[in-house]
Design a protein around this motif. Structure first.
Motif, PDB file in Angstrom:
ATOM      1  N   GLU A  12      -4.886   4.286  -9.674  1.00  0.00           N
ATOM      2  CA  GLU A  12      -6.161   4.556  -9.021  1.00  0.00           C
ATOM      3  C   GLU A  12      -7.197   3.594  -9.576  1.00  0.00           C
ATOM      4  O   GLU A  12      -7.322   3.429 -10.786  1.00  0.00           O
ATOM      5  N   ALA A  56      -3.088   8.565   2.749  1.00  0.00           N
ATOM      6  CA  ALA A  56      -4.536   8.398   2.824  1.00  0.00           C
ATOM      7  C   ALA A  56      -5.100   7.718   1.579  1.00  0.00           C
ATOM      8  O   ALA A  56      -4.731   8.045   0.445  1.00  0.00           O
ATOM      9  N   ASP A  57      -6.002   6.758   1.804  1.00  0.00           N
ATOM     10  CA  ASP A  57      -6.734   6.072   0.742  1.00  0.00           C
ATOM     11  C   ASP A  57      -5.816   5.359  -0.250  1.00  0.00           C
ATOM     12  O   ASP A  57      -6.191   5.124  -1.390  1.00  0.00           O
ATOM     13  N   THR A  58      -4.607   4.996   0.185  1.00  0.00           N
ATOM     14  CA  THR A  58      -3.613   4.400  -0.710  1.00  0.00           C
ATOM     15  C   THR A  58      -2.867   3.277  -0.006  1.00  0.00           C
ATOM     16  O   THR A  58      -2.433   3.441   1.135  1.00  0.00           O
ATOM     17  N   LYS A  98     -10.098  -2.638   7.772  1.00  0.00           N
ATOM     18  CA  LYS A  98      -9.710  -1.237   7.918  1.00  0.00           C
ATOM     19  C   LYS A  98      -8.213  -1.129   8.193  1.00  0.00           C
ATOM     20  O   LYS A  98      -7.682  -1.788   9.079  1.00  0.00           O
ATOM     21  N   GLY A 135     -13.736  -3.068   1.372  1.00  0.00           N
ATOM     22  CA  GLY A 135     -13.804  -2.359   2.647  1.00  0.00           C
ATOM     23  C   GLY A 135     -14.116  -3.221   3.845  1.00  0.00           C
ATOM     24  O   GLY A 135     -14.436  -2.695   4.911  1.00  0.00           O
ATOM     25  N   GLY A 142     -10.627  -1.356   1.292  1.00  0.00           N
ATOM     26  CA  GLY A 142     -11.396  -0.186   0.889  1.00  0.00           C
ATOM     27  C   GLY A 142     -10.563   0.985   0.431  1.00  0.00           C
ATOM     28  O   GLY A 142     -11.025   2.131   0.462  1.00  0.00           O
ATOM     29  N   LEU A 143      -9.344   0.731  -0.048  1.00  0.00           N
ATOM     30  CA  LEU A 143      -8.458   1.801  -0.510  1.00  0.00           C
ATOM     31  C   LEU A 143      -8.559   1.918  -2.023  1.00  0.00           C
ATOM     32  O   LEU A 143      -8.468   0.919  -2.746  1.00  0.00           O
ATOM     33  N   SER A 144      -8.701   3.124  -2.531  1.00  0.00           N
ATOM     34  CA  SER A 144      -8.938   3.309  -3.957  1.00  0.00           C
ATOM     35  C   SER A 144      -7.667   3.443  -4.782  1.00  0.00           C
ATOM     36  O   SER A 144      -7.729   3.439  -6.011  1.00  0.00           O
ATOM     37  N   LYS A 145      -6.496   3.535  -4.123  1.00  0.00           N
ATOM     38  CA  LYS A 145      -5.249   3.704  -4.861  1.00  0.00           C
ATOM     39  C   LYS A 145      -4.211   2.671  -4.425  1.00  0.00           C
ATOM     40  O   LYS A 145      -4.173   2.260  -3.264  1.00  0.00           O
TER      41      LYS A 145
END
Length: 295
Positions: A35, A60-62, A54, A51, A100-103
């Motif tokens: 992360e 999700a978010d990974t 897209k 980000g 823009g993905l946090s993981k």
């Protein structure tokens, strides 16, 4: 980017073996998720605009990335949990950041399972995968991001040259373009021994079970660098091959990830990753390795 300058067995049988399901069985051996802390993933320094692009990732978010690990210079560390940098790891980190993905989720997957399209639930794979027409039938590729030749790694003291390479006991990695090149172009007198992964092949070379290992020169240089002087890359064959990111067939994210990779090529990010990680792992100038011709 560093660009590398640039009586026979039944090849068809070996080709079928290499393209079929191998002993890895397609199951992943381990997985790890990093992360982002602030704007960093592991030890990677990211660039570009967070980000700006897209994606619709499978988790999700990974950004879910599969690879055949470890691989010195490309994925540094002995286990998946230890890998925090390297060219391809940080390439993936930059893609996650710009999307823009946090993981960043990394999964260790057998190489033959990747190139035969037998893996699921991932966004992309980075494993020094040469782009071939045969593989395009079951997976999609990005545009090339790195060019590579086939390196010949030997144990120090071994008499190996372009003149006698066909007579030696050779080792190749299952499912690789190098293995197909050995079967279709080099055509040695003895059928090569096929290994599931690079560490296993290097160990067999050190143990004297084979005389030479043939695999992408970038990978061979990294393996030789880790051998404490026992192994060296004696030569390289120019095949004109290049690495590409691998996507699941008909991936909805392929076009967007391609744009990110193109942006990283044009803004110098991939050049910097090469300078930061590959030059150190190689332990020397790849262009200085003698060029051999297959006869």
């Amino acid at each position: 980017m560093v660009t590398l300058r640039s009586t026979a067995f039944a090849a068809a049988g070996l080709v079928a073996l290499l393209l079929a399901a191998g002993c890895g069985g397609g199951s992943s051996s381990s997985a790890n998720t990093t992360e982002a802390s602030g704007d960093s993933y592991g030890n990677c320094k990211v660039s570009g605009k967070r980000g700006e692009f897209k994606l619709n990732p499978v988790v999700a978010d990974t950004l879910s990335v599969q690879g055949d690990l470890p691989s010195p210079g490309w994925w540094n560390g002995d286990t998946v949990a230890q890998i925090k940098d390297g060219y391809e790891y940080c390439m993936a980190a930059n893609i996650a950041y710009r999307a823009g993905l946090s993981k960043l989720a990394i999964e260790n997957t057998p190489f033959d399972a990747l190139v035969s399209g037998r893996t699921q639930n991932f966004d992309m794979a980075l494993a020094e995968i040469s782009i071939t027409d045969e593989r395009k039938k079951v997976v999609n590729f990005s545009a090339p991001y790195f060019a590579s030749n086939i390196g010949v790694m030997i144990k120090n003291g071994t008499d190996a040259s372009a003149a006698n390479i066909k007579k030696l006991r050779l080792g190749v990695k299952q499912g690789t373009a190098g293995a197909l090149w050995v079967a279709n172009t080099l055509k040695p007198e003895q059928q090569p021994k096929v290994f599931a992964n690079d560490p296993e092949m290097s160990a067999a070379l050190q143990a004297g079970q084979i005389d030479a290992a043939l695999q992408d020169v970038a990978i061979m240089l990294g393996s030789a660098q880790k051998s404490n002087g026992l192994l060296k890359v004696a030569g390289q064959f120019d095949t004109g091959e290049s690495y590409g990111a691998l996507y699941p067939k008909n991936s909805a994210n392929a076009d967007t990830i391609n744009k990110i990779i193109d942006q990283m090529k044009s803004d110098g990010t991939l050049d910097k990753l090469s300078a930061d990680y590959l030059a150190k792992a190689f332990g020397g100038d790849p262009a200085a390795i003698p060029q051999w011709q297959a006869s």
